[in-house]
Design a protein around this motif. Structure first.
Motif, PDB file in Angstrom:
ATOM      1  N   TYR A 234      24.682  52.475  57.265  1.00  0.00           N
ATOM      2  CA  TYR A 234      26.071  53.180  57.271  1.00  0.00           C
ATOM      3  C   TYR A 234      26.322  54.380  56.230  1.00  0.00           C
ATOM      4  O   TYR A 234      26.998  55.270  56.614  1.00  0.00           O
ATOM      5  N   HIS A 235      25.684  54.221  54.923  1.00  0.00           N
ATOM      6  CA  HIS A 235      25.901  54.904  53.771  1.00  0.00           C
ATOM      7  C   HIS A 235      24.504  55.436  53.266  1.00  0.00           C
ATOM      8  O   HIS A 235      24.149  55.186  52.282  1.00  0.00           O
ATOM      9  N   PRO A 236      24.035  56.401  54.139  1.00  0.00           N
ATOM     10  CA  PRO A 236      22.517  57.095  53.697  1.00  0.00           C
ATOM     11  C   PRO A 236      22.777  57.836  52.503  1.00  0.00           C
ATOM     12  O   PRO A 236      21.491  58.105  51.592  1.00  0.00           O
ATOM     13  N   GLU A 237      23.912  58.357  52.148  1.00  0.00           N
ATOM     14  CA  GLU A 237      24.125  58.981  50.851  1.00  0.00           C
ATOM     15  C   GLU A 237      23.967  58.115  49.545  1.00  0.00           C
ATOM     16  O   GLU A 237      23.902  58.498  48.343  1.00  0.00           O
ATOM     17  N   TRP A 238      24.100  56.764  49.752  1.00  0.00           N
ATOM     18  CA  TRP A 238      24.082  55.878  48.618  1.00  0.00           C
ATOM     19  C   TRP A 238      22.494  55.797  48.163  1.00  0.00           C
ATOM     20  O   TRP A 238      21.536  55.467  48.790  1.00  0.00           O
ATOM     21  N   ASN A 239      22.654  56.028  46.757  1.00  0.00           N
ATOM     22  CA  ASN A 239      21.058  55.906  46.036  1.00  0.00           C
ATOM     23  C   ASN A 239      21.336  54.717  44.981  1.00  0.00           C
ATOM     24  O   ASN A 239      22.420  54.332  44.632  1.00  0.00           O
ATOM     25  N   SER A 240      20.236  53.908  44.948  1.00  0.00           N
ATOM     26  CA  SER A 240      20.236  52.937  43.941  1.00  0.00           C
ATOM     27  C   SER A 240      19.954  53.585  42.589  1.00  0.00           C
ATOM     28  O   SER A 240      19.679  54.721  42.485  1.00  0.00           O
ATOM     29  N   PHE A 241      20.307  52.747  41.435  1.00  0.00           N
ATOM     30  CA  PHE A 241      19.925  53.132  40.225  1.00  0.00           C
ATOM     31  C   PHE A 241      18.577  53.494  39.964  1.00  0.00           C
ATOM     32  O   PHE A 241      18.394  54.185  38.959  1.00  0.00           O
ATOM     33  N   ALA A 242      17.744  52.944  40.661  1.00  0.00           N
ATOM     34  CA  ALA A 242      16.231  53.233  40.582  1.00  0.00           C
ATOM     35  C   ALA A 242      15.601  54.569  41.384  1.00  0.00           C
ATOM     36  O   ALA A 242      14.317  54.802  41.090  1.00  0.00           O
ATOM     37  N   CYS A 243      16.480  55.330  42.227  1.00  0.00           N
ATOM     38  CA  CYS A 243      16.147  56.485  42.433  1.00  0.00           C
ATOM     39  C   CYS A 243      15.875  57.673  41.453  1.00  0.00           C
ATOM     40  O   CYS A 243      16.900  57.928  40.962  1.00  0.00           O
ATOM     41  N   LEU A 244      14.601  58.127  41.305  1.00  0.00           N
ATOM     42  CA  LEU A 244      14.639  59.173  40.374  1.00  0.00           C
ATOM     43  C   LEU A 244      15.080  60.433  40.833  1.00  0.00           C
ATOM     44  O   LEU A 244      15.628  61.247  39.941  1.00  0.00           O
ATOM     45  N   ASP A 245      14.794  60.863  41.986  1.00  0.00           N
ATOM     46  CA  ASP A 245      15.148  62.344  42.439  1.00  0.00           C
ATOM     47  C   ASP A 245      16.216  62.005  43.720  1.00  0.00           C
ATOM     48  O   ASP A 245      15.997  61.590  44.876  1.00  0.00           O
TER      49      ASP A 245
END
Length: 295
Positions: A234-245
Motif C-alpha cells: 500500500y505504501h511503496p514509498e516506505w523504506n525501512s531503517f536498513a535501506c541504504l539508498d
C-alpha cells in the motif's frame, strides 16, 4: 509448513523464526497510528503485534523444487552466530535443518543457494560451525551472490573503521563459501536456467537482486527485502531503517510491484507474515495485496 504450487514446481517455506521482532515506528520512519486503524482487519495479529507495537516479521527461506533440482532462496540468520548487536539473533539455536528435512531435503541435496542480498538474515545458514570453523552447509551447491553486493561489503569489511561488515556475517557466512570455491557471482541481469532469472534491484543494498521464476506459465518473484512487510504494498514509498539508498529502494520496490501486478507473478517475500505470499493488484493509482487462504 506452507507449500506453494508453481506449475510443475513447488516452493516450500522453511521457517527459522516468526515473532514480533522490530518496533514498528523504528523500523519504518513513516509509521503512524492511522495506518494501524485503516488496516487493522488484516494487520492484526499476523503482521503486527498491537500490544507491543512490534511488527511480526517472519524469517524464512524458500525451498524451490523444479526440474529435479533443489534450490534454497535466502538462508536466514543461522545457528551459533555471534550477533551481540541484535540480541534476538545472537547465538541462535533453531531446528531449521530439521524443518528442511521435513520438507524432504538434506543439506547435501541442495543444488543451488540464492541470496537476494548479503545482509545478516539472508546468509546465515550458508555456513555451519564444524570443529570451530565455519564451513559451507550445502557443500554440493553453487551459491549465487550479487557481485555488486559482494564487492561493496568486502570493501566495508576491510575498512578498520567500518568493519566487520553486516555484524560479522560477511566473514562467517559469505567468505567461507567464496574460499571453498562454491560462489557463483552474478552482475546485472542474468539467466540462470530455463526457469530462473535475476535482475538488479538496488536500493536496500547496492547489489540486491530480484529473482524471477517461471514454469508452465506460472510466475513468481522472490523479492528478499525489496519489500519487508505487506504494508509496503500500500505504501511503496516506505523504506525501512536498513535501506541504504532511499531513492533506488523506492524505485526497485515499485518496479517489483508493477511486475507482479502486470504479469500475475506471485510475490514471494522472505519476511511477510501469514499467509506469507500474495498476489498484487492495481488499486487506484497504487497497489493492494491479494492474500489467499486464512490469515
Amino acid at each position: 509448513m506452507v507449500e506453494v504450487k508453481l506449475g510443475a514446481a513447488t516452493a516450500t517455506r522453511i521457517e527459522e523464526s516468526y515473532e514480533p521482532n522490530f518496533e514498528a515506528r523504528r523500523f519504518f520512519p513513516d509509521w503512524n497510528a492511522d495506518v494501524v486503524r485503516q488496516h487493522h482487519d488484516w494487520l492484526v495479529p499476523n503482521h503486527y503485534d498491537e500490544a507491543s507495537g512490534f511488527l511480526k516479521l517472519s524469517i524464512h527461506s524458500w525451498l524451490l523444487k523444479v526440474g529435479g533440482k533443489n534450490i534454497l532462496i535466502d538462508t536466514c540468520v543461522g545457528n551459533h552466530k555471534p550477533r551481540a548487536y541484535r540480541p534476538m539473533w545472537n547465538m541462535m539455536e533453531t531446528p531449521y535443518l530439521e524443518r528442511l528435512a521435513t520438507a524432504g531435503v538434506k543439506p547435501d541435496q541442495i543444488d543451488m543457494v540464492m541470496c537476494t542480498h548479503l545482509h545478516v538474515d539472508h546468509v546465515g545458514w550458508n555456513t555451519r560451525l564444524d570443529n570451530g570453523r565455519w564451513v559451507p552447509t550445502f557443500k554440493n551447491a553453487k551459491y549465487v551472490f550479487s557481485r555488486e553486493d559482494y564487492e561493496f561489503y568486502q570493501k566495508v569489511d576491510s575498512d578498520p573503521e567500518k568493519g566487520p561488515a553486516n555484524g560479522g556475517s560477511f566473514r562467517d557466512s559469505v567468505l567461507p563459501v567464496v574460499e571453498a570455491g562454491l560462489a557463483q557471482m552474478v552482475s546485472g541481469a542474468a539467466t540462470l536456467d530455463e526457469h530462473l532469472k535475476v535482475e538488479p534491484a538496488p536500493g536496500h543494498t547496492p547489489g540486491t537482486i530480484a529473482i524471477k521464476f517461471e514454469a508452465d506459465g506460472e510466475k513468481a518473484l522472490f523479492c528478499g527485502d525489496i519489500l519487508h512487510h505487506a504494508l509496503q504494498v500500500y505504501h511503496p514509498e516506505w523504506n525501512s531503517f536498513a535501506c541504504l539508498d532511499q531513492d533506488n529502494a523506492r524505485k526497485s520496490r515499485r518496479a517489483a510491484l508493477e511486475h507482479c501486478a502486470g504479469s500475475g507473478a506471485l510475490l514471494m517475500p522472505c519476511h511477510f507474515g501469514a499467509p506469507f505470499t500474495c498476489h498484487i493488484d492495481h488499486k487506484g493509482g497504487g497497489f493492494a495485496p491479494r492474500f489467499s487462504g486464512n490469515f
